[in-house]
Design an enzyme around this catalytic site. Structure first.
Site, PDB file in Angstrom:
ATOM      1  N   GLU A  49       9.776   1.990  10.328  1.00 49.74           N
ATOM      2  CA  GLU A  49      10.740   3.060  10.006  1.00 49.74           C
ATOM      3  C   GLU A  49       9.999   4.370  10.207  1.00 49.74           C
ATOM      4  OE1 GLU A  49      13.775   2.354   9.359  1.00 49.74           O
ATOM      5  OE2 GLU A  49      13.573   0.202   9.041  1.00 49.74           O
TER       6      GLU A  49
ATOM      7  N   GLU B 267       9.195  16.816  14.896  1.00 44.18           N
ATOM      8  CA  GLU B 267       9.418  16.645  13.447  1.00 44.18           C
ATOM      9  C   GLU B 267       8.436  17.527  12.667  1.00 44.18           C
ATOM     10  OE1 GLU B 267       8.296  12.967  11.389  1.00 44.18           O
ATOM     11  OE2 GLU B 267      10.288  12.973  10.481  1.00 44.18           O
TER      12      GLU B 267
ATOM     13  N   LYS C  58       0.850  -1.203   0.000  1.00 45.40           N
ATOM     14  CA  LYS C  58       0.000   0.000   0.000  1.00 45.40           C
ATOM     15  C   LYS C  58       0.878   1.243   0.000  1.00 45.40           C
ATOM     16  CE  LYS C  58      -2.001   2.580   3.219  1.00 45.40           C
ATOM     17  NZ  LYS C  58      -1.900   3.877   2.522  1.00 45.40           N
TER      18      LYS C  58
ATOM     19  N   CYS D 189      12.854  11.782   6.309  1.00 41.25           N
ATOM     20  CA  CYS D 189      12.872  11.315   7.701  1.00 41.25           C
ATOM     21  C   CYS D 189      14.208  11.655   8.360  1.00 41.25           C
ATOM     22  CB  CYS D 189      12.625   9.817   7.737  1.00 41.25           C
ATOM     23  SG  CYS D 189      13.645   8.934   6.557  1.00 41.25           S
TER      24      CYS D 189
HETATM   25  P1  NAD Z   1       1.700   8.639   8.089  1.00 42.71           P
HETATM   26  O1  NAD Z   1       2.039   7.979   9.373  1.00 42.71           O
HETATM   27  O2  NAD Z   1       0.640   9.675   8.077  1.00 42.71           O
HETATM   28  O3  NAD Z   1       1.256   7.551   7.004  1.00 42.71           O
HETATM   29  C1  NAD Z   1       2.111   6.495   6.630  1.00 42.71           C
HETATM   30  C2  NAD Z   1       1.312   5.401   5.981  1.00 42.71           C
HETATM   31  O4  NAD Z   1       0.476   4.803   6.977  1.00 42.71           O
HETATM   32  C3  NAD Z   1       0.376   5.877   4.863  1.00 42.71           C
HETATM   33  O5  NAD Z   1       0.412   4.941   3.821  1.00 42.71           O
HETATM   34  C4  NAD Z   1      -0.981   5.892   5.539  1.00 42.71           C
HETATM   35  O6  NAD Z   1      -2.060   5.732   4.647  1.00 42.71           O
HETATM   36  C5  NAD Z   1      -0.852   4.700   6.467  1.00 42.71           C
HETATM   37  N1  NAD Z   1      -1.751   4.666   7.627  1.00 42.71           N
HETATM   38  C6  NAD Z   1      -2.346   5.692   8.266  1.00 42.71           C
HETATM   39  N2  NAD Z   1      -3.073   5.231   9.308  1.00 42.71           N
HETATM   40  C7  NAD Z   1      -2.933   3.884   9.319  1.00 42.71           C
HETATM   41  C8  NAD Z   1      -3.437   2.843  10.156  1.00 42.71           C
HETATM   42  N3  NAD Z   1      -4.257   3.088  11.178  1.00 42.71           N
HETATM   43  N4  NAD Z   1      -3.045   1.564   9.893  1.00 42.71           N
HETATM   44  C9  NAD Z   1      -2.213   1.291   8.866  1.00 42.71           C
HETATM   45  N5  NAD Z   1      -1.726   2.237   8.039  1.00 42.71           N
HETATM   46  C10 NAD Z   1      -2.088   3.519   8.262  1.00 42.71           C
HETATM   47  O7  NAD Z   1       3.083   9.225   7.512  1.00 42.71           O
HETATM   48  P2  NAD Z   1       3.315  10.091   6.193  1.00 42.71           P
HETATM   49  O8  NAD Z   1       2.809  11.470   6.432  1.00 42.71           O
HETATM   50  O9  NAD Z   1       2.869   9.352   4.991  1.00 42.71           O
HETATM   51  O10 NAD Z   1       4.922  10.102   6.118  1.00 42.71           O
HETATM   52  C11 NAD Z   1       5.699  10.981   6.850  1.00 42.71           C
HETATM   53  C12 NAD Z   1       6.362  10.269   8.009  1.00 42.71           C
HETATM   54  O11 NAD Z   1       7.082   9.136   7.539  1.00 42.71           O
HETATM   55  C13 NAD Z   1       7.387  11.145   8.695  1.00 42.71           C
HETATM   56  O12 NAD Z   1       7.256  11.006  10.084  1.00 42.71           O
HETATM   57  C14 NAD Z   1       8.714  10.563   8.221  1.00 42.71           C
HETATM   58  O13 NAD Z   1       9.788  10.809   9.092  1.00 42.71           O
HETATM   59  C15 NAD Z   1       8.391   9.118   8.101  1.00 42.71           C
HETATM   60  N6  NAD Z   1       9.342   8.433   7.204  1.00 42.71           N
HETATM   61  C16 NAD Z   1      10.270   7.602   7.753  1.00 42.71           C
HETATM   62  C17 NAD Z   1      11.209   6.976   6.947  1.00 42.71           C
HETATM   63  C18 NAD Z   1      12.244   6.065   7.529  1.00 42.71           C
HETATM   64  O14 NAD Z   1      12.866   5.305   6.766  1.00 42.71           O
HETATM   65  N7  NAD Z   1      12.487   6.093   8.826  1.00 42.71           N
HETATM   66  C19 NAD Z   1      11.182   7.191   5.556  1.00 42.71           C
HETATM   67  C20 NAD Z   1      10.211   8.052   5.034  1.00 42.71           C
HETATM   68  C21 NAD Z   1       9.297   8.663   5.864  1.00 42.71           C
END
Ligand code: NAD
Length: 493
Positions: free
Chosen positions: A262, A394, A185, A296
């Site tokens: 992550e 963040e 997804k 991130c």
């Molecule tokens: P988010 O947590 O809003 O969403 C991430 C994913 O989770 C999306 O696909 C979303 O649809 C899904 N999601 C949301 N609620 C869910 C649930 N209840 N159950 C399962 N899936 C669910 O994050 P975002 O805004 O898409 O991304 C930004 C964040 O990602 C930042 O905090 C960033 O630091 C982190 N990030 C981390 C890494 C890493 O490798 N550590 C890499 C990229 C981004």
């Protein structure tokens, strides 16, 4: 307006069990170009029913299909190499779609495609190298003990929006090499290159039905994937709040399952007095502003030694102000917009917090840019209290907090050891004792020395503390999709 020609797949369909099929709902999700805020595509918002179909396809492919039960490692390797070739052939089109959908500068996206193709080739090389160990039995020469490594099973992947094709490759390439089957997804804002990837995988005719499946949407379908009893492992990338929720959910399912998360970061950088200030200022600015700060591992807490603080600030300001913000599909554009209205408003709110609540001084930026879409100027705050909200939370946008000047590296290390996050850090110095102290004492998944943001497929990437657990990239990620079985054979029987 930037646009791409007709997509080579129907974006209203989803790829499940080797076929493009309709979602069980007519509910849809708009996909935008963040440069202009125009809608560029409409995709289905999948339901739990769609997800159940996808998981069953992956489950059947894993337990009864040829991918795991008939293919040799070499056949899986060749399938992945064919996929890498297919991506390479279509890379120009993928790059354009990725740049339009994410707002990333096209030159950055080209680098990501280089990495994506290389990653599939790199992990293809592991597919025929799954190895176990022979372990001599204690006090019994008639027992043969050995391990065999088997794929963990059906893996459910949930991605963040910020590196759609690259993060897909980080996850999917090692999982396929290990012999797993996948339900993927993408982030709801950036689904198009995931669908393009499914189209290319399908076009190779080398992956049996059900090996790779896609569902689109947000919370509902993501939660259904995390909760599904037939999923053996969840690989999640996203925010800390969602990550913690995912961990709690996976612990409540009938079968507990392995999880890798992550999550976010608030990565510190340290500038010691003995460096080239102009060069370092440019590296710091790109360390923070790359992908408009939606990284991130973005360098967002900067420590500058007191003895160079006043000399360094004008250089930092000049480096930030020289970044070219323009249509992302132009070759000379260096920074793009935020991904969507939500993220744009969130970043502006943090800029307000910085000014009003944290009482930090603005060195440059702090305003929307270009008068369209979701653009915000590269923003530098200075003299920021290390405990201020803009220095500890963040933001995920082009905002750097230069902290109050420091005198001793030991003090910096002491403070950073209590940083909620532990994903990345950087030090700029010519002194090997300072560098060694920093790299040894800091518990961060990646530490850059005199560079920042460079990553390659062969080194593991992941975090400590609230940045999550598990590793992507490198042998470590491949091993994460394998489970050892111990076999004990009585050869005297
Ligand atoms: P988010 O947590 O809003 O969403 C991430 C994913 O989770 C999306 O696909 C979303 O649809 C899904 N999601 C949301 N609620 C869910 C649930 N209840 N159950 C399962 N899936 C669910 O994050 P975002 O805004 O898409 O991304 C930004 C964040 O990602 C930042 O905090 C960033 O630091 C982190 N990030 C981390 C890494 C890493 O490798 N550590 C890499 C990229 C981004």
């Amino acid at each position: 307006m930037a646009s791409f020609s007709k997509l080579p797949f129907d974006e209203k369909l989803i790829y499940i069990n080797g076929r493009w099929t309709e979602s069980s709902t007519t509910q849809t999700c708009n996909v935008e170009n963040p440069d202009t805020a125009d809608v560029i595509a409409v995709v289905p918002e999948c339901t739990a029913e769609d997800l159940d179909r996808a998981v069953h396809a992956a489950y059947t492919a894993f337990h009864d299909g040829p991918w795991v039960n008939e293919f040799s490692g070499a056949q899986r390797r060749d399938a992945m190499l064919a996929l890498a070739d297919a991506i390479e052939k279509s890379r120009g089109e993928i790059e354009l779609i990725e740049s339009i959908n994410t707002g990333k500068p096209i030159t950055d996206v080209r680098g990501e495609l280089d990495d994506t193709i290389d990653l599939f080739r790199h992990f293809a090389g592991y597919a025929d190298k799954v190895e176990g160990r022979h372990i001599a039995a204690q006090n019994n020469s008639s027992l043969e003990g050995y391990t065999v490594k088997v794929p963990v099973g059906v893996v459910g992947f949930i991605n963040a929006f910020n590196y759609p094709i690259c993060l897909l490759a980080w996850k999917v390439a090692p999982a396929l090499a290990a012999g797993c089957t996948v339900v993927f997804k993408p982030g709801p804002q950036t689904p198009l290159t995931t669908q393009y990837f499914a189209h290319l995988l399908d076009s190779t005719n080398k992956f049996p039905p059900g090996v790779f499946n896609v569902v689109l949407g947000g919370v509902t379908v993501g939660q259904a994937l995390v909760d599904h009893d037939l999923v053996d492992k969840i690989g999640f990338t996203g925010s800390v709040a969602t990550g913690k929720h995912v961990i709690r959910s996976t612990a409540s399912t009938r079968n507990v399952r392995s999880t890798s998360v992550e999550l976010g970061g608030k990565s510190p950088g340290v500038v010691m007095p003995d460096v080239d200030l102009d060069k370092t200022a440019k590296l710091v600015v790109s360390g923070c502003m790359s992908n408009a700060g939606m990284n991130c591992n973005a360098l967002t807490r900067l420590w500058v030694h007191r003895s160079i603080y006043d000399d360094f600030m004008p250089r930092l300001k000049a480096a930030a102000e020289s970044l070219k913000l323009d249509t992302p599909q132009q070759d000379d554009t260096e920074m793009g917009p935020l991904i969507d209205r939500r993220q744009y408003e969130r970043v502006l709110e943090y800029i307000r917090i910085g000014k009003e609540e944290d009482k930090a001084s603005v060195l440059t930026g702090g305003e929307p840019a270009l008068g369209r879409g979701y653009w915000i100027q590269p923003t530098l705050f200075y003299n920021v209290d290390p405990k201020a909200r803009i220095a500890t939370e963040e933001i995920f946008g082009p905002v750097l907090s230069v902290l109050q000047p420091f005198d001793s590296l030991d003090e910096v290390i002491e403070i950073e050891r209590k940083n909620e996050f532990g994903l990345a850090a950087g030090i700029f110095s010519r002194n090997h004792q300072d560098i060694a102290k920093f790299t040894r004492k800091l518990r961060s998944g990646t530490i850059w020395v005199n560079n920042y943001n460079t990553l390659y497929s062969y080194l593991p990437f992941g975090g400590f503390r609230n940045s999550g657990f598990g590793r992507e990239l490198g042998y470590e990620s491949f091993d994460g999709y394998l489970a050892p079985k111990a076999i004990i054979d009585d050869i005297s029987f």
